[in-house]
Design an enzyme around this catalytic site. Structure first.
Site: not given
Ligand code: BGC
Length: 744
Positions: A289
């Protein structure tokens, strides 16, 4: 405790082995072999720097100019992927640099959060799940995929399949609620919709099951918080939707932010390697993530960037999103023999595999002309309206105040959400535009053009001042009926949007009370990303329609339901508590040794609030009525690996055509480990004409009766099982059957 058990996994495996020995190699497997050969050839030519480049994903520009540094990295083959870069022309532009200017011409993979639509926005995922209609959800994902791919996006960071039992957690909005079975069916539907049978197609994208794992178990519902979850709960509650995604062929996973039992999810060899690759044979790649690799330092399991990189990589996180520790430290880690070259090669191999399967080496660009016709076309908009209406849940409808009569002369439309375009889109709006969204005010105007709509906002969503109340009351007094749209703003759910109160924000409830005191029939339209504590509304207002954040076509879809062009048939995918103090409150809980008993103080309950929910899981009304009767089981006793047919009569006893979601629950009454009081194992959403009666059948297999025993083996144990069928988790009829101690 029972002694005879059947290990279901081994049985299925034996059949799979026999099948694989007898069937000739398919063109599918040949294709896969060719891909592996091409990956090997490429890997042999790659420098370590180029390999590490494939492991790097950076946040690119959605608009404006590309960052010069990113362009340089692409030219040198030092960047494998971006997130947020989208648009056919823009992606082609950056891709051209990768495939014409870099030494090995490895295409980029463009990722983006296409969560519930790309430009045409569907209901938030929790709302879609409330449709209990996997086919509709698959269709929504498939439209989202077609739009996204036409805009050059190859990869969506969806579906989010985290089970959430705590509505304070804002990200409950992004998933399918509290139940592993409903969550698994929704996970499968979304993966199929996004990927189809071949995600190299020009209208498909590769999906990403996230957030692996148990991110939704954040303590106190506070986002990013620590999780402490037993292996049993992981396997029974949190894993199943991810497993369903793997079984549906999902190409990628995202490792989560949370600390899981002391080992953060982004450095957890048990979940990332033992379970995902070992047990489940997942052969795609895992992306971290956003900066979750770097965050291992703050978690306190890595002293510095080098340690964080080593832990994440060796646990099985292949691609690093945004932080750059792999690139910075991997070569020194290899030199110091703290990381093997093989670990890097394996990560690169998995990423290249997905790039090959996406067809990027053969067709790196998208057709810029297609983007204009594929995005936000009338067919997609019509589907968004239909699916939005299917996701709505009628929570209350005293004396059939709904549906409204189309000849009504005047309606007061009140409330901070009655005319707010942006809020209709919910959290994660993809490339959705507020100007595309239809509000309830617009929806009512076009549904009943002859009716006078007296609109008064009343107050903003924060509703801290009653300045606008008077105008709202005047509108109510001057109208035949009042519709009041209250709830949360779109930003009050989703990421980093936890709440400690689940009440209507600010003085919104006061507004409803004042409006209702005018004596006009008041219909509450809720817009929100999570279950709310709405006790006063549930007791005092005649009608409540839960609409979630219904997307681009929200206003039209709500009007369809309010006026009865669509009869609501959605059901709650998450329990509505009476009070935050009851949380976590979910239907599939354990019985305890002292289940609640109103006449006995020393049982499991509260002094100051009932133990029951306000609205249970699976609950939802219709404008017609259904009767579920005549529960029959095909046998009273089945062998250990047997099957059972469960059937009921479902009758529409009312005057309108309508949908019922018939739900099947089981309970294992005595086992070697305690089992939930109810577990959903099947459901069907059916449509019945007035007076129509239909027999609905479910097949229960041994696997559905199984669980993880004390040694954490998946087992079916003999003994008594209860079967419950009904219209919600609480409104059921039941029978029981025996599972014998021998297989066939
Ligand atoms: C979130 C994810 C997301 C990623 C990219 C993160 O802050 O937890 O769910 O896919 O950002 O945008």
């Amino acid at each position: 405790m029972r002694s005879t058990r059947l290990k279901v996994g081994g049985f299925a495996l034996a059949i799979a082995v026999i099948l694989s020995l007898t069937s000739p190699p398919s063109s599918h497997s040949q294709k896969r072999e060719n891909v592996e050969a091409r990956i090997n050839a490429l890997l042999a030519r790659m420098t370590l720097a180029e390999k590490l480049g494939q492991l790097q994903q950076l946040d690119g520009e959605a608009n404006g100019n590309f960052r010069p540094e990113h362009v340089e990295m692409v030219k040198k083959g030092l960047l494998g992927s971006t997130l947020n870069v989208r648009g056919a022309q823009r992606t082609n532009q950056l891709q051209r640099i990768a495939v014409t200017e870099s030494r090995l011409k490895i295409p980029l993979i463009f990722g983006f959060d296409v969560i519930h639509g790309y430009r045409t926005i569907f209901p938030i995922p929790l709302g879609e799940a409330a449709s209990w209609d996997p086919a509709a959800v698959e269709r929504a994902a498939s439209i989202a995929a077609a739009e996204a791919r036409a805009a050059g996006v190859h990869w969506t960071f969806a579906p989010m399949v985290d089970i959430a039992r705590d509505p304070r957690w804002g990200r409950i909005a992004e998933g399918s609620g509290e139940d592993p079975y409903l969550g698994s069916l929704m996970a499968r539907a979304r993966v199929r919709g996004f990927q189809g049978s071949d995600f190299s197609a020009k209208d498909k994208v590769v999906a990403c099951a996230k957030h692996w794992v148990a991110y939704g178990a954040a303590e106190a519902g506070r986002d990013y918080n620590t999780t402490d979850v037993s292996e049993r709960s992981l396997r029974e509650v949190y894993f199943p939707p991810f497993k369903a995604a793997v079984d549906a062929g999902v190409g990628t996973f995202m490792s989560a932010f949370n600390d899981l039992n002391g080992v953060p999810s982004s450095a957890n060899p048990f979940t990332l390697t033992d379970v995902l690759r070992g047990e489940w044979k997942f052969d795609g790649f895992v992306v971290s993530d956003y900066t979750s690799v770097e965050e291992l330092i703050k978690h306190g399991v890595a002293a510095d960037g080098a340690e964080a990189a080593r832990e994440a990589l060796s646990a099985g996180v292949d691609m690093e999103m945004v932080s750059r520790l792999y690139n910075k430290h991997a070569s020194e880690l290899i030199k110091e023999r703290k990381l093997s070259q093989q670990t890097i090669d394996e990560a690169v191999r998995r990423i290249l595999r997905i790039k090959f399967r996406l067809g990027l080496f053969d067709r790196p660009y998208v057709d810029e002309a297609l983007e204009r016709t594929a995005i936000f076309n009338s067919a997609s908009v019509a589907a968004a309206r239909e699916i939005a209406a299917r996701s709505m849940v009628l929570l209350k409808n005293d004396h059939d105040v709904l549906p409204l009569d189309k000849n009504v002369r005047s309606i007061a439309l009140i409330g901070p959400l009655a005319d707010s375009r942006q809020d209709m889109l919910g959290s994660w709006t993809g490339d959705g535009k507020a100007e595309d969204a239809v509000t309830l005010l617009q929806g009512l105007k076009s549904k009943v053009p002859q009716t006078r709509i007296n609109y008064a906002k009343g107050c903003d969503i924060g509703c801290d001042k009653p300045d606008g109340f008077e105008e709202a009351l005047r509108a109510a007094r001057e109208s035949d009926v009042t519709v009041i749209a209250v709830g949360e703003s779109a930003e009050m759910s989703g990421e980093a949007a936890s709440r400690s109160s689940l009440d209507l924000p600010g003085r919104q409830l006061e507004l409803v009370k004042a409006v209702q005191a005018t004596g006009k029939p008041t219909i509450v339209v809720l817009m929100n990303g999570r279950p709310l504590t709405i006790n006063w509304l549930a007791e005092n207002t005649p009608a409540i329609l839960e609409t979630w954040f219904a997307g681009t076509q929200a206003g039209n879809a709500i009007a369809d339901v309010l006026f009865g062009d669509v009869n609501p048939g959605g059901k709650l995918p998450a329990t509505f508590p009476r009070s935050v103090g009851q949380i976590p409150l979910y239907y599939n809980h354990k019985n305890t040794g002292r289940p609640p008993d109103a006449n006995n103080k020393y049982t499991s309950k509260y002094l100051d609030v009932a133990w029951t929910p306000l609205f249970p899981f699976g609950y939802g009304l219709s404008y017609t009525q259904f009767k579920i009767t005549n529960l029959q089981l095909s046998a009273e006793r089945i062998p250990l690996n047997g099957k059972l047919t469960v059937s009921v009569d479902v009758e529409n006893t009312g005057k309108r055509v309508g949908d019922e979601v018939v739900q099947l629950y089981i309970r294992d009454t005595s086992a070697s480990v305690t089992r939930p009081v109810k577990e959903l194992k099947g459901f069907q959403r059916i449509t019945l004409q007035p007076g129509e009666k239909k027999r609905v059948e479910f097949l229960l297999t041994a696997e559905q009766l199984g669980f993880w025993d004390r040694q954490m083996r998946f087992t079916v144990e003999p003994g008594e099982f209860q079967v419950m069928v009904g219209s919600s988790s609480e409104d059921v009829i039941e029978k029981s059957f025996e599972v014998g101690s021998n297989p066939y």
